[in-house]
Design a protein around this motif. Structure first.
Motif, PDB file in Angstrom:
ATOM      1  N   LEU A  17     -33.280 -68.048 -35.673  1.00 11.64           N
ATOM      2  CA  LEU A  17     -33.568 -66.673 -36.074  1.00 11.64           C
ATOM      3  C   LEU A  17     -32.893 -65.671 -35.136  1.00 11.64           C
ATOM      4  O   LEU A  17     -32.354 -64.658 -35.583  1.00 11.64           O
ATOM      5  CB  LEU A  17     -35.076 -66.439 -36.112  1.00 11.64           C
ATOM      6  N   ALA A  18     -32.923 -65.939 -33.834  1.00 11.65           N
ATOM      7  CA  ALA A  18     -32.272 -65.032 -32.873  1.00 11.65           C
ATOM      8  C   ALA A  18     -30.789 -64.925 -33.184  1.00 11.65           C
ATOM      9  O   ALA A  18     -30.233 -63.818 -33.200  1.00 11.65           O
ATOM     10  CB  ALA A  18     -32.493 -65.523 -31.443  1.00 11.65           C
ATOM     11  N   ASP A  19     -30.166 -66.059 -33.442  1.00 12.13           N
ATOM     12  CA  ASP A  19     -28.739 -66.044 -33.755  1.00 12.13           C
ATOM     13  C   ASP A  19     -28.459 -65.197 -35.005  1.00 12.13           C
ATOM     14  O   ASP A  19     -27.524 -64.395 -35.034  1.00 12.13           O
ATOM     15  CB  ASP A  19     -28.245 -67.486 -33.957  1.00 12.13           C
ATOM     16  N   ALA A  20     -29.290 -65.359 -36.026  1.00 11.31           N
ATOM     17  CA  ALA A  20     -29.109 -64.590 -37.262  1.00 11.31           C
ATOM     18  C   ALA A  20     -29.399 -63.108 -37.037  1.00 11.31           C
ATOM     19  O   ALA A  20     -28.650 -62.243 -37.514  1.00 11.31           O
ATOM     20  CB  ALA A  20     -30.012 -65.141 -38.360  1.00 11.31           C
ATOM     21  N   LEU A  21     -30.467 -62.798 -36.317  1.00 13.66           N
ATOM     22  CA  LEU A  21     -30.799 -61.397 -36.038  1.00 13.66           C
ATOM     23  C   LEU A  21     -29.698 -60.726 -35.218  1.00 13.66           C
ATOM     24  O   LEU A  21     -29.320 -59.582 -35.488  1.00 13.66           O
ATOM     25  CB  LEU A  21     -32.136 -61.309 -35.303  1.00 13.66           C
ATOM     26  N   ILE A  22     -29.175 -61.441 -34.251  1.00 13.86           N
ATOM     27  CA  ILE A  22     -28.074 -60.902 -33.435  1.00 13.86           C
ATOM     28  C   ILE A  22     -26.844 -60.692 -34.306  1.00 13.86           C
ATOM     29  O   ILE A  22     -26.154 -59.676 -34.199  1.00 13.86           O
ATOM     30  CB  ILE A  22     -27.791 -61.820 -32.230  1.00 13.86           C
ATOM     31  N   GLY A  23     -26.585 -61.624 -35.200  1.00 15.15           N
ATOM     32  CA  GLY A  23     -25.450 -61.489 -36.108  1.00 15.15           C
ATOM     33  C   GLY A  23     -25.579 -60.306 -37.061  1.00 15.15           C
ATOM     34  O   GLY A  23     -24.581 -59.775 -37.536  1.00 15.15           O
ATOM     35  N   HIS A  24     -26.808 -59.892 -37.329  1.00  7.09           N
ATOM     36  CA  HIS A  24     -27.065 -58.772 -38.241  1.00  7.09           C
ATOM     37  C   HIS A  24     -27.534 -57.520 -37.495  1.00  7.09           C
ATOM     38  O   HIS A  24     -28.013 -56.572 -38.121  1.00  7.09           O
ATOM     39  CB  HIS A  24     -28.132 -59.166 -39.265  1.00  7.09           C
ATOM     40  N   ARG A  25     -27.374 -57.499 -36.205  1.00  5.19           N
ATOM     41  CA  ARG A  25     -27.948 -56.394 -35.425  1.00  5.19           C
ATOM     42  C   ARG A  25     -27.374 -55.035 -35.776  1.00  5.19           C
ATOM     43  O   ARG A  25     -28.079 -54.029 -35.693  1.00  5.19           O
ATOM     44  CB  ARG A  25     -27.856 -56.673 -33.927  1.00  5.19           C
ATOM     45  N   ASP A  26     -26.117 -54.969 -36.199  1.00  4.22           N
ATOM     46  CA  ASP A  26     -25.554 -53.671 -36.581  1.00  4.22           C
ATOM     47  C   ASP A  26     -26.211 -53.136 -37.853  1.00  4.22           C
ATOM     48  O   ASP A  26     -26.294 -51.926 -38.044  1.00  4.22           O
ATOM     49  CB  ASP A  26     -24.039 -53.774 -36.779  1.00  4.22           C
ATOM     50  N   ILE A  79     -33.361 -59.170 -28.298  1.00  8.14           N
ATOM     51  CA  ILE A  79     -33.635 -59.778 -29.598  1.00  8.14           C
ATOM     52  C   ILE A  79     -34.138 -61.212 -29.416  1.00  8.14           C
ATOM     53  O   ILE A  79     -35.170 -61.598 -29.972  1.00  8.14           O
ATOM     54  CB  ILE A  79     -32.383 -59.740 -30.492  1.00  8.14           C
ATOM     55  N   ALA A  80     -33.431 -61.999 -28.624  1.00 11.44           N
ATOM     56  CA  ALA A  80     -33.809 -63.401 -28.413  1.00 11.44           C
ATOM     57  C   ALA A  80     -35.207 -63.525 -27.808  1.00 11.44           C
ATOM     58  O   ALA A  80     -35.959 -64.446 -28.154  1.00 11.44           O
ATOM     59  CB  ALA A  80     -32.782 -64.090 -27.520  1.00 11.44           C
ATOM     60  N   ASP A  81     -35.578 -62.588 -26.953  1.00 11.07           N
ATOM     61  CA  ASP A  81     -36.898 -62.623 -26.301  1.00 11.07           C
ATOM     62  C   ASP A  81     -38.032 -62.154 -27.208  1.00 11.07           C
ATOM     63  O   ASP A  81     -39.200 -62.351 -26.867  1.00 11.07           O
ATOM     64  CB  ASP A  81     -36.897 -61.758 -25.038  1.00 11.07           C
ATOM     65  N   HIS A  82     -37.709 -61.530 -28.332  1.00  6.28           N
ATOM     66  CA  HIS A  82     -38.737 -60.920 -29.177  1.00  6.28           C
ATOM     67  C   HIS A  82     -38.723 -61.417 -30.621  1.00  6.28           C
ATOM     68  O   HIS A  82     -39.245 -60.747 -31.512  1.00  6.28           O
ATOM     69  CB  HIS A  82     -38.583 -59.389 -29.145  1.00  6.28           C
ATOM     70  N   VAL A  83     -38.167 -62.576 -30.865  1.00  8.19           N
ATOM     71  CA  VAL A  83     -38.025 -63.083 -32.235  1.00  8.19           C
ATOM     72  C   VAL A  83     -39.353 -63.132 -32.989  1.00  8.19           C
ATOM     73  O   VAL A  83     -39.433 -62.610 -34.107  1.00  8.19           O
ATOM     74  CB  VAL A  83     -37.313 -64.458 -32.254  1.00  8.19           C
ATOM     75  N   PRO A  84     -40.425 -63.718 -32.458  1.00  6.80           N
ATOM     76  CA  PRO A  84     -41.661 -63.776 -33.254  1.00  6.80           C
ATOM     77  C   PRO A  84     -42.170 -62.386 -33.651  1.00  6.80           C
ATOM     78  O   PRO A  84     -42.589 -62.190 -34.798  1.00  6.80           O
ATOM     79  CB  PRO A  84     -42.660 -64.488 -32.330  1.00  6.80           C
ATOM     80  N   GLY A  85     -42.101 -61.445 -32.748  1.00  6.35           N
ATOM     81  CA  GLY A  85     -42.540 -60.086 -33.067  1.00  6.35           C
ATOM     82  C   GLY A  85     -41.651 -59.407 -34.079  1.00  6.35           C
ATOM     83  O   GLY A  85     -42.137 -58.667 -34.955  1.00  6.35           O
ATOM     84  N   ILE A  86     -40.357 -59.648 -33.983  1.00  5.64           N
ATOM     85  CA  ILE A  86     -39.416 -59.063 -34.948  1.00  5.64           C
ATOM     86  C   ILE A  86     -39.692 -59.614 -36.346  1.00  5.64           C
ATOM     87  O   ILE A  86     -39.750 -58.857 -37.319  1.00  5.64           O
ATOM     88  CB  ILE A  86     -37.953 -59.333 -34.522  1.00  5.64           C
ATOM     89  N   VAL A  87     -39.897 -60.917 -36.444  1.00 10.47           N
ATOM     90  CA  VAL A  87     -40.178 -61.528 -37.751  1.00 10.47           C
ATOM     91  C   VAL A  87     -41.490 -60.975 -38.310  1.00 10.47           C
ATOM     92  O   VAL A  87     -41.571 -60.622 -39.494  1.00 10.47           O
ATOM     93  CB  VAL A  87     -40.215 -63.066 -37.652  1.00 10.47           C
ATOM     94  N   ALA A  88     -42.521 -60.874 -37.475  1.00 14.22           N
ATOM     95  CA  ALA A  88     -43.800 -60.325 -37.927  1.00 14.22           C
ATOM     96  C   ALA A  88     -43.630 -58.871 -38.386  1.00 14.22           C
ATOM     97  O   ALA A  88     -44.197 -58.458 -39.402  1.00 14.22           O
ATOM     98  CB  ALA A  88     -44.837 -60.420 -36.814  1.00 14.22           C
ATOM     99  N   TRP A 137     -30.688 -61.622 -46.488  1.00 17.84           N
ATOM    100  CA  TRP A 137     -30.431 -62.858 -45.746  1.00 17.84           C
ATOM    101  C   TRP A 137     -31.680 -63.387 -45.034  1.00 17.84           C
ATOM    102  O   TRP A 137     -31.838 -64.596 -44.873  1.00 17.84           O
ATOM    103  CB  TRP A 137     -29.329 -62.635 -44.699  1.00 17.84           C
ATOM    104  N   LEU A 138     -32.601 -62.503 -44.617  1.00 16.69           N
ATOM    105  CA  LEU A 138     -33.729 -62.936 -43.791  1.00 16.69           C
ATOM    106  C   LEU A 138     -34.742 -63.795 -44.555  1.00 16.69           C
ATOM    107  O   LEU A 138     -35.106 -64.876 -44.063  1.00 16.69           O
ATOM    108  CB  LEU A 138     -34.398 -61.729 -43.119  1.00 16.69           C
ATOM    109  N   PRO A 139     -35.211 -63.407 -45.725  1.00 16.93           N
ATOM    110  CA  PRO A 139     -36.142 -64.299 -46.439  1.00 16.93           C
ATOM    111  C   PRO A 139     -35.533 -65.656 -46.748  1.00 16.93           C
ATOM    112  O   PRO A 139     -36.210 -66.681 -46.645  1.00 16.93           O
ATOM    113  CB  PRO A 139     -36.464 -63.534 -47.725  1.00 16.93           C
TER     114      PRO A 139
END
Length: 109
Positions: A32-41, A56-65, A92-94
Motif C-alpha cells: 500500500l505504501a508503494d502504491a500511495l507513494i506512486g499516486h502521491r501527486d 506515507i510509509a509510516d502512516h499507511v493504516p491511518g491513510i487507508v482508514a 486504483w485504491l479499492p
C-alpha cells in the motif's frame, strides 16, 4: 454508482480494521505504501509534509482508514452531485485493497 462507492468504503473500512491483526500486515503496508507513494501527486496535488514518502510509509493504516471514510462520504455526496473526477483518480485504491484482501493473510507466503 453510489452503491458501488458505498460498498468500496465498507470494504476498505473492514480491511483497515483487519490490517491491525493480519499476519501479513507488514507486507500489505509495504504494498500500500508503494502504491500511495506512486499516486502521491494525485493524493496530495499541492505537496506538503504528508506527501513525503517516509511519512506515507509510516502512516499507511491511518491513510487507508481515512480514505475508507472519504469513500463513504463521497457515496453520500454522489446522491446529490457528481464526484466522477475524484473517483477516477482514486479507482486504483479499492482494486488494490480487494487484491490484498483476496490473499487473506497469504502475502508473505
Amino acid at each position: 454508482m453510489t452503491n458501488e462507492i458505498a460498498a468500496y468504503g465498507k470494504m476498505m473500512a473492514n480491511f483497515a480494521r483487519s490490517l491491525r491483526v493480519r499476519p501479513d500486515r507488514a507486507r500489505c503496508c509495504a504494498v500500500l505504501a508503494d502504491a500511495l507513494i506512486g499516486h502521491r501527486d494525485e493524493l496530495w496535488p499541492k505537496g506538503g509534509p504528508e506527501s513525503n514518502p517516509e511519512w506515507i510509509a509510516d502512516h499507511v493504516p491511518g491513510i487507508v482508514a481515512h480514505f475508507a471514510s472519504v469513500f463513504s462520504v463521497v457515496a453520500i455526496i454522489c446522491k446529490e452531485t457528481s464526484a466522477d473526477d475524484w473517483l477516477v483518480r482514486m479507482a486504483w485504491l479499492p482494486r488494490l485493497i480487494q487484491d490484498l484482501e483476496a490473499r487473506n493473510g497469504r502475502l508473505d507466503a
